[in-house]
Scaffold this motif. Structure first.
Motif, PDB file in Angstrom:
ATOM      1  N   VAL A 166       0.839  -1.194   0.000  1.00  0.00           N
ATOM      2  CA  VAL A 166       0.000   0.000   0.000  1.00  0.00           C
ATOM      3  C   VAL A 166       0.877   1.247   0.000  1.00  0.00           C
ATOM      4  O   VAL A 166       0.595   2.225  -0.706  1.00  0.00           O
ATOM      5  CB  VAL A 166      -0.951  -0.005   1.219  1.00  0.00           C
ATOM      6  N   ALA A 167       1.952   1.217   0.771  1.00  0.00           N
ATOM      7  CA  ALA A 167       2.857   2.365   0.820  1.00  0.00           C
ATOM      8  C   ALA A 167       3.495   2.625  -0.545  1.00  0.00           C
ATOM      9  O   ALA A 167       3.609   3.776  -0.981  1.00  0.00           O
ATOM     10  CB  ALA A 167       3.937   2.131   1.867  1.00  0.00           C
ATOM     11  N   LEU A 168       3.884   1.567  -1.239  1.00  0.00           N
ATOM     12  CA  LEU A 168       4.467   1.735  -2.579  1.00  0.00           C
ATOM     13  C   LEU A 168       3.441   2.308  -3.550  1.00  0.00           C
ATOM     14  O   LEU A 168       3.767   3.148  -4.396  1.00  0.00           O
ATOM     15  CB  LEU A 168       5.003   0.399  -3.085  1.00  0.00           C
ATOM     16  N   ALA A 169       2.191   1.863  -3.423  1.00  0.00           N
ATOM     17  CA  ALA A 169       1.133   2.402  -4.283  1.00  0.00           C
ATOM     18  C   ALA A 169       0.918   3.890  -4.002  1.00  0.00           C
ATOM     19  O   ALA A 169       0.692   4.687  -4.925  1.00  0.00           O
ATOM     20  CB  ALA A 169      -0.162   1.627  -4.071  1.00  0.00           C
ATOM     21  N   GLU A 170       0.994   4.281  -2.745  1.00  0.00           N
ATOM     22  CA  GLU A 170       0.862   5.683  -2.377  1.00  0.00           C
ATOM     23  C   GLU A 170       2.045   6.509  -2.903  1.00  0.00           C
ATOM     24  O   GLU A 170       1.868   7.625  -3.402  1.00  0.00           O
ATOM     25  CB  GLU A 170       0.753   5.834  -0.866  1.00  0.00           C
ATOM     26  N   LEU A 171       3.242   5.965  -2.801  1.00  0.00           N
ATOM     27  CA  LEU A 171       4.417   6.668  -3.329  1.00  0.00           C
ATOM     28  C   LEU A 171       4.300   6.836  -4.842  1.00  0.00           C
ATOM     29  O   LEU A 171       4.665   7.878  -5.393  1.00  0.00           O
ATOM     30  CB  LEU A 171       5.691   5.914  -2.954  1.00  0.00           C
ATOM     31  N   TYR A 172       3.791   5.824  -5.505  1.00  0.00           N
ATOM     32  CA  TYR A 172       3.564   5.924  -6.947  1.00  0.00           C
ATOM     33  C   TYR A 172       2.544   7.020  -7.252  1.00  0.00           C
ATOM     34  O   TYR A 172       2.739   7.826  -8.175  1.00  0.00           O
ATOM     35  CB  TYR A 172       3.063   4.581  -7.486  1.00  0.00           C
ATOM     36  N   ARG A 173       1.473   7.063  -6.483  1.00  0.00           N
ATOM     37  CA  ARG A 173       0.407   8.040  -6.726  1.00  0.00           C
ATOM     38  C   ARG A 173       0.922   9.473  -6.652  1.00  0.00           C
ATOM     39  O   ARG A 173       0.567  10.320  -7.491  1.00  0.00           O
ATOM     40  CB  ARG A 173      -0.722   7.839  -5.702  1.00  0.00           C
ATOM     41  N   VAL A 174       1.765   9.773  -5.671  1.00  0.00           N
ATOM     42  CA  VAL A 174       2.178  11.163  -5.450  1.00  0.00           C
ATOM     43  C   VAL A 174       3.398  11.565  -6.285  1.00  0.00           C
ATOM     44  O   VAL A 174       3.783  12.731  -6.273  1.00  0.00           O
ATOM     45  CB  VAL A 174       2.454  11.429  -3.955  1.00  0.00           C
ATOM     46  N   THR A 175       3.968  10.619  -7.020  1.00  0.00           N
ATOM     47  CA  THR A 175       5.112  10.924  -7.881  1.00  0.00           C
ATOM     48  C   THR A 175       4.628  11.431  -9.234  1.00  0.00           C
ATOM     49  O   THR A 175       3.689  10.894  -9.811  1.00  0.00           O
ATOM     50  CB  THR A 175       5.983   9.669  -8.100  1.00  0.00           C
ATOM     51  N   LYS A 176       5.282  12.468  -9.740  1.00  0.00           N
ATOM     52  CA  LYS A 176       4.943  12.977 -11.069  1.00  0.00           C
ATOM     53  C   LYS A 176       5.303  11.948 -12.135  1.00  0.00           C
ATOM     54  O   LYS A 176       6.277  11.211 -11.979  1.00  0.00           O
ATOM     55  CB  LYS A 176       5.718  14.263 -11.348  1.00  0.00           C
ATOM     56  N   PRO A 177       4.563  11.873 -13.238  1.00  0.00           N
ATOM     57  CA  PRO A 177       5.007  11.044 -14.355  1.00  0.00           C
ATOM     58  C   PRO A 177       6.415  11.451 -14.787  1.00  0.00           C
ATOM     59  O   PRO A 177       6.708  12.641 -14.943  1.00  0.00           O
ATOM     60  CB  PRO A 177       3.967  11.360 -15.441  1.00  0.00           C
ATOM     61  N   GLY A 178       7.264  10.461 -14.931  1.00  0.00           N
ATOM     62  CA  GLY A 178       8.660  10.736 -15.225  1.00  0.00           C
ATOM     63  C   GLY A 178       9.501  10.938 -13.982  1.00  0.00           C
ATOM     64  O   GLY A 178      10.733  11.039 -14.065  1.00  0.00           O
ATOM     65  N   GLY A 179       8.842  10.999 -12.804  1.00  0.00           N
ATOM     66  CA  GLY A 179       9.563  11.182 -11.546  1.00  0.00           C
ATOM     67  C   GLY A 179      10.209   9.899 -11.070  1.00  0.00           C
ATOM     68  O   GLY A 179       9.937   8.804 -11.572  1.00  0.00           O
ATOM     69  N   ARG A 180      11.047  10.012 -10.082  1.00  0.00           N
ATOM     70  CA  ARG A 180      11.872   8.888  -9.656  1.00  0.00           C
ATOM     71  C   ARG A 180      11.625   8.510  -8.198  1.00  0.00           C
ATOM     72  O   ARG A 180      11.242   9.346  -7.394  1.00  0.00           O
ATOM     73  CB  ARG A 180      13.353   9.222  -9.867  1.00  0.00           C
ATOM     74  N   ILE A 181      11.835   7.234  -7.921  1.00  0.00           N
ATOM     75  CA  ILE A 181      11.745   6.714  -6.561  1.00  0.00           C
ATOM     76  C   ILE A 181      13.078   6.084  -6.198  1.00  0.00           C
ATOM     77  O   ILE A 181      13.724   5.436  -7.036  1.00  0.00           O
ATOM     78  CB  ILE A 181      10.607   5.676  -6.411  1.00  0.00           C
ATOM     79  N   VAL A 182      13.503   6.288  -4.958  1.00  0.00           N
ATOM     80  CA  VAL A 182      14.713   5.647  -4.437  1.00  0.00           C
ATOM     81  C   VAL A 182      14.375   5.095  -3.061  1.00  0.00           C
ATOM     82  O   VAL A 182      13.863   5.816  -2.194  1.00  0.00           O
ATOM     83  CB  VAL A 182      15.884   6.636  -4.340  1.00  0.00           C
ATOM     84  N   ILE A 183      14.653   3.820  -2.867  1.00  0.00           N
ATOM     85  CA  ILE A 183      14.425   3.158  -1.583  1.00  0.00           C
ATOM     86  C   ILE A 183      15.759   2.624  -1.076  1.00  0.00           C
ATOM     87  O   ILE A 183      16.416   1.828  -1.746  1.00  0.00           O
ATOM     88  CB  ILE A 183      13.426   1.998  -1.712  1.00  0.00           C
ATOM     89  N   CYS A 184      16.148   3.078   0.102  1.00  0.00           N
ATOM     90  CA  CYS A 184      17.346   2.545   0.757  1.00  0.00           C
ATOM     91  C   CYS A 184      16.870   1.732   1.955  1.00  0.00           C
ATOM     92  O   CYS A 184      16.190   2.261   2.827  1.00  0.00           O
ATOM     93  CB  CYS A 184      18.257   3.691   1.203  1.00  0.00           C
ATOM     94  N   GLU A 185      17.202   0.441   1.968  1.00  0.00           N
ATOM     95  CA  GLU A 185      16.663  -0.425   3.013  1.00  0.00           C
ATOM     96  C   GLU A 185      17.634  -1.564   3.311  1.00  0.00           C
ATOM     97  O   GLU A 185      18.410  -1.978   2.459  1.00  0.00           O
ATOM     98  CB  GLU A 185      15.308  -0.984   2.567  1.00  0.00           C
ATOM     99  N   PHE A 186      17.592  -2.036   4.551  1.00  0.00           N
ATOM    100  CA  PHE A 186      18.342  -3.239   4.887  1.00  0.00           C
ATOM    101  C   PHE A 186      17.880  -4.386   4.002  1.00  0.00           C
ATOM    102  O   PHE A 186      16.716  -4.443   3.606  1.00  0.00           O
ATOM    103  CB  PHE A 186      18.145  -3.599   6.358  1.00  0.00           C
TER     104      PHE A 186
END
Length: 253
Positions: A149-169
Motif C-alpha cells: 500500500v505504501a508503494l502504491a501511495e508513493l507511486y500516486r504522489v510521484t509525477k510522471p517521469g519522476g523517480r523513486i529511491v528506496i534505501c533499506e536493509f
C-alpha cells in the motif's frame, strides 16, 4: 504549502508501549520511535559503525536532487536525510508518523527553509496526485504494516517521469557475509544498543524486522507491481543494505 494531519493510523499514543513487534501496529511503532527520538541519530551511527553516512550519500546521488525539485522524504525521522537532499537546492517534505521524531527534527533543522516537516501515514499520504519530482524512503518501508500500500501511495504522489529511491536493509547474497551479519544482529548489536540508545528494548524490533524483510529481488518486484518501471537495485556494504530505484512512466509509455 502546509498539509493536513493524516486521517488514520496516527493518533497520538500515550501508552507505555516501548517496543513494537512484527505486527507493526501503527500506534506501537510510532510510540517506539517517539521514545528513541532523542538519541536516534547517534544510535544509528553507532549501530552502522559509521556506514549510515555512506548510505545517505549514496541515496542522495541516486535521488539526484536538483534546484527547484519537490521531493518527498518518507519516514524521514529527524530529517537528517532530508537536509542532505535539501543541500542540493530541492524543497524537501520530511514526512514521518512519529510526532517525537518530528519534534526533534524541527529543532535540528530550525532555519532550514528547504525542509518542511509533515506528520504522515505512509499508507495514506496527505499529498496530491503527481505532486513530487522524486520520492524516497530510507530504512522505513519495512516498518509500515503493508509496504504494498505504501508503494502504491508513493507511486500516486510521484509525477510522471519522476523517480523513486528506496534505501533499506536487505539480504547479503554471500552466505558467509549473511551468516556474519545475522550473528552481529543477534549477538553484537544488543550490546551496542545498551551503550548508545535511550531505550535499548525498543531496538529488539530492529533486528527482528531486518531478518523478516525480503531480499532485493522481491522488493524490486513489489516496485514493478506498484507501477514503477526501469527498476534496478545496487547492493551497498556487501548487500547488508540495498538501494532500489525506479521511474514512474509518463502517459503512453
Amino acid at each position: 504549502m502546509r498539509y493536513p494531519q493524516p486521517s488514520r493510523g496516527l493518533r497520538n499514543y500515550t501508552g507505555s508501549v516501548n517496543k513494537a513487534d512484527l505486527t507493526k501496529k501503527p500506534q506501537a511503532v510510532s510510540a517506539m520511535f517517539d521514545q528513541v527520538s532523542t538519541h536516534y541519530d547517534r544510535t544509528n551511527a553507532v549501530l552502522s559503525v559509521g556506514n549510515d553516512q555512506l548510505w545517505r550519500a549514496a541515496t542522495v546521488r541516486a535521488v539526484d536532487p536538483r534546484p527547484g525539485d519537490r521531493i518527498l522524504d518518507l519516514a524521514a525521522g529527524t530529517g537528517t536525510s532530508s537536509a542532505a537532499l535539501a543541500a542540493k537546492g530541492a524543497h524537501v517534505i520530511a514526512a514521518d508518523f512519529s510526532p517525537g521524531m518530528i519534534e526533534v527534527g524541527k529543532r535540528q533543522q530550525a532555519g532550514n527553509r528547504n525542509v518542511e516537516f509533515v506528520q504522515a501515514d505512509g499508507m495514506d499520504l496527505p499529498f496530491a496526485d503527481d505532486e513530487f519530482d522524486a520520492v524516497t524512503i530510507s530504512f522505513g518501508l519495512r516498518n509500515i504494516v503493508d509496504p504494498h500500500v505504501a508503494l502504491a501511495e508513493l507511486y500516486r504522489v510521484t509525477k510522471p517521469g519522476g523517480r523513486i529511491v528506496i534505501c533499506e536493509f536487505s539480504k547479503p547474497p554471500a552466505k558467509l557475509v549473511r551468516s556474519g551479519y545475522f550473528t552481529y544482529l543477534n549477538k553484537v548489536m544488543p550490546t551496542l544498543v545498551k551503550l548508545a540508545s535511550s531505550n535499548a528494548e525498543a531496538y529488539d524490533y530492529l533486528g527482528d524486522s531486518i531478518k523478516a524483510w525480503p531480499d532485493q529481488k522481491t522488493l524490486a518486484e513489489w516496485m514493478r507491481v506498484a507501477g514503477f518501471s526501469r527498476v534496478a537495485y545496487k547492493n551497498l556494504s556487501l548487500g547488508i543494505v540495498a538501494l532500489h530505484r525506479g521511474i514512474k512512466p509518463r502517459t503512453g509509455q
